[in-house]
Design a protein around this motif. Structure first.
Motif, PDB file in Angstrom:
ATOM      1  N   GLY A 268      43.004  77.682  24.354  1.00  0.00           N
ATOM      2  CA  GLY A 268      42.043  78.673  23.898  1.00  0.00           C
ATOM      3  C   GLY A 268      41.833  78.647  22.402  1.00  0.00           C
ATOM      4  N   THR A 269      42.893  78.371  21.657  1.00  0.00           N
ATOM      5  CA  THR A 269      42.779  78.304  20.200  1.00  0.00           C
ATOM      6  C   THR A 269      41.896  77.136  19.779  1.00  0.00           C
ATOM      7  OG1 THR A 269      44.953  79.325  19.932  1.00  0.00           O
ATOM      8  CG2 THR A 269      44.066  78.087  18.059  1.00  0.00           C
ATOM      9  N   ILE A 270      42.106  75.988  20.388  1.00  0.00           N
ATOM     10  CA  ILE A 270      41.277  74.826  20.074  1.00  0.00           C
ATOM     11  C   ILE A 270      39.818  75.099  20.406  1.00  0.00           C
ATOM     12  CG2 ILE A 270      40.828  72.419  20.685  1.00  0.00           C
ATOM     13  CD1 ILE A 270      43.854  72.132  21.140  1.00  0.00           C
ATOM     14  N   ARG A 271      39.578  75.721  21.564  1.00  0.00           N
ATOM     15  CA  ARG A 271      38.201  76.041  21.949  1.00  0.00           C
ATOM     16  C   ARG A 271      37.556  77.016  20.979  1.00  0.00           C
ATOM     17  NH1 ARG A 271      38.156  80.113  26.523  1.00  0.00           N
ATOM     18  NH2 ARG A 271      38.765  81.301  24.683  1.00  0.00           N
ATOM     19  N   ASP A 272      38.283  78.044  20.591  1.00  0.00           N
ATOM     20  CA  ASP A 272      37.703  79.077  19.740  1.00  0.00           C
ATOM     21  C   ASP A 272      37.410  78.583  18.325  1.00  0.00           C
ATOM     22  OD1 ASP A 272      37.627  80.989  21.705  1.00  0.00           O
ATOM     23  OD2 ASP A 272      39.583  81.839  21.202  1.00  0.00           O
ATOM     24  N   PHE A 273      38.311  77.803  17.758  1.00  0.00           N
ATOM     25  CA  PHE A 273      38.212  77.462  16.347  1.00  0.00           C
ATOM     26  C   PHE A 273      37.511  76.133  16.085  1.00  0.00           C
ATOM     27  CE2 PHE A 273      41.386  80.728  16.281  1.00  0.00           C
ATOM     28  CZ  PHE A 273      41.159  81.389  15.087  1.00  0.00           C
ATOM     29  N   THR A 274      37.284  75.336  17.099  1.00  0.00           N
ATOM     30  CA  THR A 274      36.587  74.066  16.886  1.00  0.00           C
ATOM     31  C   THR A 274      35.248  74.001  17.594  1.00  0.00           C
ATOM     32  OG1 THR A 274      37.684  72.989  18.772  1.00  0.00           O
ATOM     33  CG2 THR A 274      38.776  72.854  16.624  1.00  0.00           C
TER      34      THR A 274
ATOM     35  N   TYR B  21      32.481  83.700  12.413  1.00  0.00           N
ATOM     36  CA  TYR B  21      33.857  83.480  11.971  1.00  0.00           C
ATOM     37  C   TYR B  21      34.395  84.708  11.247  1.00  0.00           C
ATOM     38  CZ  TYR B  21      33.426  78.706  13.509  1.00  0.00           C
ATOM     39  OH  TYR B  21      33.255  77.609  14.294  1.00  0.00           O
ATOM     40  N   TRP B  22      35.688  84.807  11.187  1.00  0.00           N
ATOM     41  CA  TRP B  22      36.469  85.912  10.689  1.00  0.00           C
ATOM     42  C   TRP B  22      36.536  87.028  11.717  1.00  0.00           C
ATOM     43  CZ3 TRP B  22      39.649  84.366   7.294  1.00  0.00           C
ATOM     44  CH2 TRP B  22      39.291  83.366   6.393  1.00  0.00           C
ATOM     45  N   GLN B  23      35.975  88.194  11.490  1.00  0.00           N
ATOM     46  CA  GLN B  23      36.282  89.344  12.340  1.00  0.00           C
ATOM     47  C   GLN B  23      35.910  89.145  13.815  1.00  0.00           C
ATOM     48  OE1 GLN B  23      34.259  91.878  13.880  1.00  0.00           O
ATOM     49  NE2 GLN B  23      36.122  92.925  14.593  1.00  0.00           N
ATOM     50  N   PRO B  24      34.681  88.725  14.164  1.00  0.00           N
ATOM     51  CA  PRO B  24      34.393  88.550  15.589  1.00  0.00           C
ATOM     52  C   PRO B  24      35.259  87.479  16.256  1.00  0.00           C
ATOM     53  CG  PRO B  24      32.367  88.668  14.318  1.00  0.00           C
ATOM     54  CD  PRO B  24      33.486  88.520  13.342  1.00  0.00           C
ATOM     55  N   LEU B  25      35.429  86.361  15.569  1.00  0.00           N
ATOM     56  CA  LEU B  25      36.233  85.280  16.132  1.00  0.00           C
ATOM     57  C   LEU B  25      37.685  85.701  16.284  1.00  0.00           C
ATOM     58  CD1 LEU B  25      36.828  82.376  16.985  1.00  0.00           C
ATOM     59  CD2 LEU B  25      36.946  81.762  14.572  1.00  0.00           C
ATOM     60  N   LEU B  26      38.248  86.326  15.250  1.00  0.00           N
ATOM     61  CA  LEU B  26      39.646  86.731  15.329  1.00  0.00           C
ATOM     62  C   LEU B  26      39.860  87.776  16.415  1.00  0.00           C
ATOM     63  CD1 LEU B  26      40.619  86.914  11.545  1.00  0.00           C
ATOM     64  CD2 LEU B  26      41.238  85.158  13.227  1.00  0.00           C
ATOM     65  N   SER B  27      38.890  88.663  16.588  1.00  0.00           N
ATOM     66  CA  SER B  27      38.985  89.665  17.650  1.00  0.00           C
ATOM     67  C   SER B  27      39.011  89.005  19.023  1.00  0.00           C
ATOM     68  CB  SER B  27      37.813  90.645  17.547  1.00  0.00           C
ATOM     69  OG  SER B  27      37.843  91.567  18.609  1.00  0.00           O
ATOM     70  N   GLU B  28      38.115  88.052  19.240  1.00  0.00           N
ATOM     71  CA  GLU B  28      38.099  87.308  20.504  1.00  0.00           C
ATOM     72  C   GLU B  28      39.409  86.560  20.717  1.00  0.00           C
ATOM     73  OE1 GLU B  28      35.550  86.007  22.895  1.00  0.00           O
ATOM     74  OE2 GLU B  28      34.636  87.966  22.598  1.00  0.00           O
ATOM     75  N   TRP B  29      39.860  85.881  19.685  1.00  0.00           N
ATOM     76  CA  TRP B  29      41.043  85.037  19.792  1.00  0.00           C
ATOM     77  C   TRP B  29      42.285  85.871  20.097  1.00  0.00           C
ATOM     78  CZ3 TRP B  29      45.079  84.274  15.930  1.00  0.00           C
ATOM     79  CH2 TRP B  29      45.958  83.230  16.247  1.00  0.00           C
ATOM     80  N   LEU B  30      42.444  86.972  19.375  1.00  0.00           N
ATOM     81  CA  LEU B  30      43.619  87.807  19.591  1.00  0.00           C
ATOM     82  C   LEU B  30      43.609  88.457  20.976  1.00  0.00           C
ATOM     83  CD1 LEU B  30      43.904  89.543  16.097  1.00  0.00           C
ATOM     84  CD2 LEU B  30      45.482  87.869  17.070  1.00  0.00           C
ATOM     85  N   THR B  31      42.437  88.917  21.409  1.00  0.00           N
ATOM     86  CA  THR B  31      42.365  89.673  22.660  1.00  0.00           C
ATOM     87  C   THR B  31      42.458  88.780  23.879  1.00  0.00           C
ATOM     88  OG1 THR B  31      40.968  91.309  21.555  1.00  0.00           O
ATOM     89  CG2 THR B  31      41.005  91.345  23.963  1.00  0.00           C
ATOM     90  N   TYR B  32      41.775  87.645  23.873  1.00  0.00           N
ATOM     91  CA  TYR B  32      41.647  86.852  25.091  1.00  0.00           C
ATOM     92  C   TYR B  32      42.416  85.531  25.068  1.00  0.00           C
ATOM     93  CZ  TYR B  32      38.010  90.266  25.800  1.00  0.00           C
ATOM     94  OH  TYR B  32      37.338  91.451  25.934  1.00  0.00           O
ATOM     95  N   THR B  33      43.082  85.250  23.952  1.00  0.00           N
ATOM     96  CA  THR B  33      43.915  84.048  23.885  1.00  0.00           C
ATOM     97  C   THR B  33      45.352  84.389  23.535  1.00  0.00           C
ATOM     98  OG1 THR B  33      42.032  82.647  23.265  1.00  0.00           O
ATOM     99  CG2 THR B  33      44.229  81.813  22.772  1.00  0.00           C
TER     100      THR B  33
END
Length: 232
Positions: free
Chosen positions: A98-104, A125-137
């Motif tokens: 999930g991290t690779i998918r979200d950030f690349t 990037y930043w707030q929306p991405l980090l929110s998605e990453w933390l919640t669903y990954t």
């Protein structure tokens, strides 16, 4: 294989933990996704099916870390060291895809608004991405890693740790086969064009297919256990 080098019962529990963790993440997504009027159960189904794969990956990686550290659920091994190895391996494997998918990958606001067009990088990037990453990954991966670590520690205290693996997989498989029926209970009929109406059926097929694979895996594991017991 040397029994001391084979951490027993880790992978089936990891599959169960992954199914529950990403199923709950999908349930949270279904509850909080805005402007998504059709088939609101589909994130639950896809989350649970994805959790099987990620849980399997986490379990394999935890086993690999335990073997690399030359430890296993045996009375003579350090519980803290064993737990640390299992947790680290499970977390890394569960969080990496999930991290690779979200950030690349391209900006993909999967949660905020269903009708959103792809966002510019500056808006994603930043707030929306980090929110998605933390919640669903991150959170599902952390829950999966903690659960499989607990399973490793419990396996060290159980004389029947091998016998439970196939039963755990069987329960997960049956649960996935029943999930579409119970997840859609009380929901309105799907609305919209053909693609939207078909989303629910496609998700159900994916969940049922995953459940059948898990059930077959449980039967194969049970057969292998019986064969090993008969030749012991």
């Amino acid at each position: 294989m040397n029994e001391r080098k084979r951490p027993a019962g880790v992978v089936p529990w990891a599959v169960a933990a992954g199914t529950v963790a990403w199923g709950l993440a999908g349930s949270w997504r279904a509850e909080h996704m805005r402007n998504y009027p059709w088939n609101v159960w589909t994130p639950i189904g896809y989350g649970a099916a994805k959790g099987v794969v990620l849980g399997l990956l986490a379990g394999w990686c935890a086993v690999w870390f335990l073997r690399l550290g030359k430890t296993s659920p045996q009375p003579g091994d350090s519980r803290a060291r064993m737990a640390g190895l299992a947790f680290t391996g499970g977390l890394l494997a569960a969080i990496a895809p999930g991290t690779i998918r979200d950030f690349t990958g391209p900006p993909q606001p999967r949660t905020l608004y269903y009708f959103d067009e792809p966002r510019p990088d500056a808006d994603w990037y930043w707030q929306p991405l980090l929110s998605e990453w933390l919640t669903y990954t991150v959170l599902p991966a952390l829950g999966c890693a903690l659960a499989l670590t607990a399973a490793v520690l419990l396996a060290a205290r159980s004389s029947r740790r091998d016998a439970l693996g196939w039963a755990v997989l069987a329960v997960v498989g049956v649960g996935l086969l029943l999930l579409p029926h119970y997840a859609t209970a009380g929901l309105p009929q799907a609305e919209g064009n053909g693609d939207h109406v078909n989303e629910s059926a496609t998700a159900a097929m994916a969940v049922w297919g995953t459940g059948l694979v898990v059930l077959i895996g449980s039967l194969v594991l049970r057969r292998r256990m019986r064969r090993a017991a008969s030749t012991a």
